[in-house]
Design a protein around this motif. Structure first.
Motif, PDB file in Angstrom:
ATOM      1  N   LEU A 196       0.814  -1.221   0.000  1.00 51.02           N
ATOM      2  CA  LEU A 196       0.000   0.000   0.000  1.00 51.02           C
ATOM      3  C   LEU A 196       0.846   1.269   0.000  1.00 51.02           C
ATOM      4  CD1 LEU A 196      -2.606  -0.986   2.741  1.00 51.02           C
ATOM      5  CD2 LEU A 196      -2.897  -1.122   0.275  1.00 51.02           C
ATOM      6  N   ARG A 197       2.069   1.153   0.523  1.00 58.42           N
ATOM      7  CA  ARG A 197       2.989   2.276   0.713  1.00 58.42           C
ATOM      8  C   ARG A 197       2.433   3.327   1.660  1.00 58.42           C
ATOM      9  NH1 ARG A 197       5.349   2.381  -5.330  1.00 58.42           N
ATOM     10  NH2 ARG A 197       6.322   0.372  -5.120  1.00 58.42           N
ATOM     11  N   MET A 198       1.589   2.872   2.562  1.00 58.52           N
ATOM     12  CA  MET A 198       1.017   3.697   3.624  1.00 58.52           C
ATOM     13  C   MET A 198       0.339   2.756   4.612  1.00 58.52           C
ATOM     14  SD  MET A 198      -2.358   5.329   1.776  1.00 58.52           S
ATOM     15  CE  MET A 198      -1.434   6.165   0.542  1.00 58.52           C
ATOM     16  N   PRO A 199       0.028   3.234   5.810  1.00 61.46           N
ATOM     17  CA  PRO A 199      -0.683   2.378   6.765  1.00 61.46           C
ATOM     18  C   PRO A 199      -2.102   2.076   6.274  1.00 61.46           C
ATOM     19  CG  PRO A 199       0.283   4.265   7.877  1.00 61.46           C
ATOM     20  CD  PRO A 199       0.425   4.497   6.419  1.00 61.46           C
ATOM     21  N   PRO A 200      -2.673   0.936   6.637  1.00 65.84           N
ATOM     22  CA  PRO A 200      -4.023   0.608   6.197  1.00 65.84           C
ATOM     23  C   PRO A 200      -5.074   1.615   6.647  1.00 65.84           C
ATOM     24  CG  PRO A 200      -2.944  -1.356   7.016  1.00 65.84           C
ATOM     25  CD  PRO A 200      -2.041  -0.212   7.299  1.00 65.84           C
ATOM     26  N   ALA A 201      -4.907   2.214   7.815  1.00 65.44           N
ATOM     27  CA  ALA A 201      -5.873   3.211   8.279  1.00 65.44           C
ATOM     28  C   ALA A 201      -5.853   4.453   7.390  1.00 65.44           C
ATOM     29  CB  ALA A 201      -5.585   3.595   9.725  1.00 65.44           C
ATOM     30  N   MET A 202      -4.690   4.825   6.908  1.00 66.39           N
ATOM     31  CA  MET A 202      -4.580   5.964   6.005  1.00 66.39           C
ATOM     32  C   MET A 202      -5.177   5.615   4.641  1.00 66.39           C
ATOM     33  SD  MET A 202      -1.184   8.148   4.942  1.00 66.39           S
ATOM     34  CE  MET A 202      -0.677   8.400   6.621  1.00 66.39           C
ATOM     35  N   TYR A 203      -4.948   4.394   4.190  1.00 64.52           N
ATOM     36  CA  TYR A 203      -5.504   3.940   2.915  1.00 64.52           C
ATOM     37  C   TYR A 203      -7.030   3.893   2.964  1.00 64.52           C
ATOM     38  CZ  TYR A 203      -6.129   1.038  -1.234  1.00 64.52           C
ATOM     39  OH  TYR A 203      -6.511   0.556  -2.457  1.00 64.52           O
ATOM     40  N   ALA A 204      -7.585   3.524   4.120  1.00 63.25           N
ATOM     41  CA  ALA A 204      -9.034   3.449   4.270  1.00 63.25           C
ATOM     42  C   ALA A 204      -9.668   4.811   4.534  1.00 63.25           C
ATOM     43  CB  ALA A 204      -9.385   2.505   5.416  1.00 63.25           C
ATOM     44  N   GLY A 205      -8.858   5.839   4.748  1.00 61.74           N
ATOM     45  CA  GLY A 205      -9.380   7.178   4.977  1.00 61.74           C
ATOM     46  C   GLY A 205      -9.737   7.467   6.430  1.00 61.74           C
ATOM     47  N   LEU A 206      -9.253   6.648   7.354  1.00 65.07           N
ATOM     48  CA  LEU A 206      -9.535   6.878   8.774  1.00 65.07           C
ATOM     49  C   LEU A 206      -8.659   7.963   9.370  1.00 65.07           C
ATOM     50  CD1 LEU A 206      -9.899   3.179   9.947  1.00 65.07           C
ATOM     51  CD2 LEU A 206     -11.714   4.808   9.414  1.00 65.07           C
ATOM     52  N   THR A 207      -7.482   8.157   8.827  1.00 58.68           N
ATOM     53  CA  THR A 207      -6.554   9.175   9.301  1.00 58.68           C
ATOM     54  C   THR A 207      -5.786   9.731   8.108  1.00 58.68           C
ATOM     55  OG1 THR A 207      -4.771   9.633  10.868  1.00 58.68           O
ATOM     56  CG2 THR A 207      -4.726   7.509   9.794  1.00 58.68           C
ATOM     57  N   ASP A 208      -5.234  10.912   8.286  1.00 62.81           N
ATOM     58  CA  ASP A 208      -4.457  11.496   7.188  1.00 62.81           C
ATOM     59  C   ASP A 208      -2.979  11.643   7.547  1.00 62.81           C
ATOM     60  OD1 ASP A 208      -4.965  13.381   9.096  1.00 62.81           O
ATOM     61  OD2 ASP A 208      -5.341  15.020   7.691  1.00 62.81           O
ATOM     62  N   THR A 209      -2.582  11.161   8.724  1.00 58.73           N
ATOM     63  CA  THR A 209      -1.189  11.255   9.138  1.00 58.73           C
ATOM     64  C   THR A 209      -0.663   9.891   9.548  1.00 58.73           C
ATOM     65  OG1 THR A 209      -1.802  11.729  11.427  1.00 58.73           O
ATOM     66  CG2 THR A 209      -1.440  13.618   9.985  1.00 58.73           C
ATOM     67  N   LEU A 210       0.631   9.726   9.429  1.00 59.14           N
ATOM     68  CA  LEU A 210       1.298   8.521   9.903  1.00 59.14           C
ATOM     69  C   LEU A 210       1.601   8.715  11.387  1.00 59.14           C
ATOM     70  CD1 LEU A 210       2.747   5.822   9.343  1.00 59.14           C
ATOM     71  CD2 LEU A 210       4.796   7.182   8.878  1.00 59.14           C
ATOM     72  N   HIS A 211       1.127   7.805  12.205  1.00 60.45           N
ATOM     73  CA  HIS A 211       1.333   7.904  13.645  1.00 60.45           C
ATOM     74  C   HIS A 211       2.565   7.101  14.042  1.00 60.45           C
ATOM     75  CE1 HIS A 211      -2.523   9.857  14.188  1.00 60.45           C
ATOM     76  NE2 HIS A 211      -3.062   8.939  13.400  1.00 60.45           N
ATOM     77  N   ASP A 212       3.071   7.387  15.246  1.00 63.74           N
ATOM     78  CA  ASP A 212       4.195   6.611  15.758  1.00 63.74           C
ATOM     79  C   ASP A 212       3.774   5.907  17.049  1.00 63.74           C
ATOM     80  OD1 ASP A 212       3.983   8.881  17.239  1.00 63.74           O
ATOM     81  OD2 ASP A 212       6.073   9.446  17.130  1.00 63.74           O
ATOM     82  N   VAL A 213       4.691   5.267  17.688  1.00 68.36           N
ATOM     83  CA  VAL A 213       4.388   4.473  18.882  1.00 68.36           C
ATOM     84  C   VAL A 213       3.914   5.364  20.029  1.00 68.36           C
ATOM     85  CG1 VAL A 213       5.357   2.796  20.498  1.00 68.36           C
ATOM     86  CG2 VAL A 213       6.032   2.735  18.127  1.00 68.36           C
ATOM     87  N   ASP A 214       4.248   6.641  19.985  1.00 66.90           N
ATOM     88  CA  ASP A 214       3.763   7.561  21.017  1.00 66.90           C
ATOM     89  C   ASP A 214       2.241   7.613  21.057  1.00 66.90           C
ATOM     90  OD1 ASP A 214       6.323   8.188  21.783  1.00 66.90           O
ATOM     91  OD2 ASP A 214       6.452   9.944  20.473  1.00 66.90           O
ATOM     92  N   LEU A 215       1.594   7.381  19.927  1.00 66.74           N
ATOM     93  CA  LEU A 215       0.131   7.316  19.895  1.00 66.74           C
ATOM     94  C   LEU A 215      -0.371   6.205  20.808  1.00 66.74           C
ATOM     95  CD1 LEU A 215      -2.714   7.903  18.545  1.00 66.74           C
ATOM     96  CD2 LEU A 215      -2.107   6.033  17.014  1.00 66.74           C
ATOM     97  N   ILE A 216       0.236   5.043  20.714  1.00 70.80           N
ATOM     98  CA  ILE A 216      -0.188   3.916  21.536  1.00 70.80           C
ATOM     99  C   ILE A 216       0.064   4.199  23.009  1.00 70.80           C
ATOM    100  CG2 ILE A 216       0.195   1.467  22.001  1.00 70.80           C
ATOM    101  CD1 ILE A 216       0.975   1.182  19.063  1.00 70.80           C
ATOM    102  N   VAL A 217       1.223   4.773  23.312  1.00 70.66           N
ATOM    103  CA  VAL A 217       1.550   5.091  24.707  1.00 70.66           C
ATOM    104  C   VAL A 217       0.561   6.109  25.262  1.00 70.66           C
ATOM    105  CG1 VAL A 217       3.306   6.104  26.210  1.00 70.66           C
ATOM    106  CG2 VAL A 217       3.971   4.520  24.405  1.00 70.66           C
ATOM    107  N   ASP A 218       0.234   7.130  24.501  1.00 73.56           N
ATOM    108  CA  ASP A 218      -0.735   8.131  24.954  1.00 73.56           C
ATOM    109  C   ASP A 218      -2.116   7.518  25.172  1.00 73.56           C
ATOM    110  OD1 ASP A 218       1.182  10.100  24.904  1.00 73.56           O
ATOM    111  OD2 ASP A 218       0.608  10.831  22.909  1.00 73.56           O
ATOM    112  N   LEU A 219      -2.531   6.628  24.279  1.00 75.60           N
ATOM    113  CA  LEU A 219      -3.828   5.978  24.436  1.00 75.60           C
ATOM    114  C   LEU A 219      -3.864   5.108  25.690  1.00 75.60           C
ATOM    115  CD1 LEU A 219      -4.594   4.918  20.767  1.00 75.60           C
ATOM    116  CD2 LEU A 219      -5.724   6.709  22.082  1.00 75.60           C
ATOM    117  N   LEU A 220      -2.772   4.422  25.974  1.00 73.52           N
ATOM    118  CA  LEU A 220      -2.727   3.581  27.170  1.00 73.52           C
ATOM    119  C   LEU A 220      -2.728   4.410  28.448  1.00 73.52           C
ATOM    120  CD1 LEU A 220      -0.212   0.813  26.090  1.00 73.52           C
ATOM    121  CD2 LEU A 220      -2.669   0.580  26.469  1.00 73.52           C
TER     122      LEU A 220
END
Length: 82
Positions: free
Chosen positions: A38-62
């Protein structure tokens, strides 16, 4: 799939812990990892987000999650020896 072969045999003591770890893996897989086809994350391909997230996203959510707070442990159960 290695998580299933390793942890479902003996190491995941509770089904809740196994489900939580799979949830973390799915967020990482869908929002943080660039896929070669896809050359992008599946969430970006599906239109759920427009940015590439990093592991800090997961840490913040937790950290924001109420379920991530430590809970009081139950009483210790003694093993019955034969």
């Amino acid at each position: 799939m290695r998580r299933f072969t390793r942890l479902t045999n003996a190491l995941s003591k509770k089904i809740e812990n196994h489900i939580h770890m799979l949830s973390i893996y799915f967020v990482l897989y869908n929002f943080c990892r660039i896929h070669s086809s896809l050359r992008m994350p599946p969430a970006m391909y599906a239109g759920l987000t427009d940015t590439l997230h990093d592991v800090d996203l997961i840490v913040d959510l937790l950290e924001k999650s109420e379920n991530a707070k430590p809970r009081k442990r139950g009483p210790h159960k003694k093993r019955i020896s034969n």
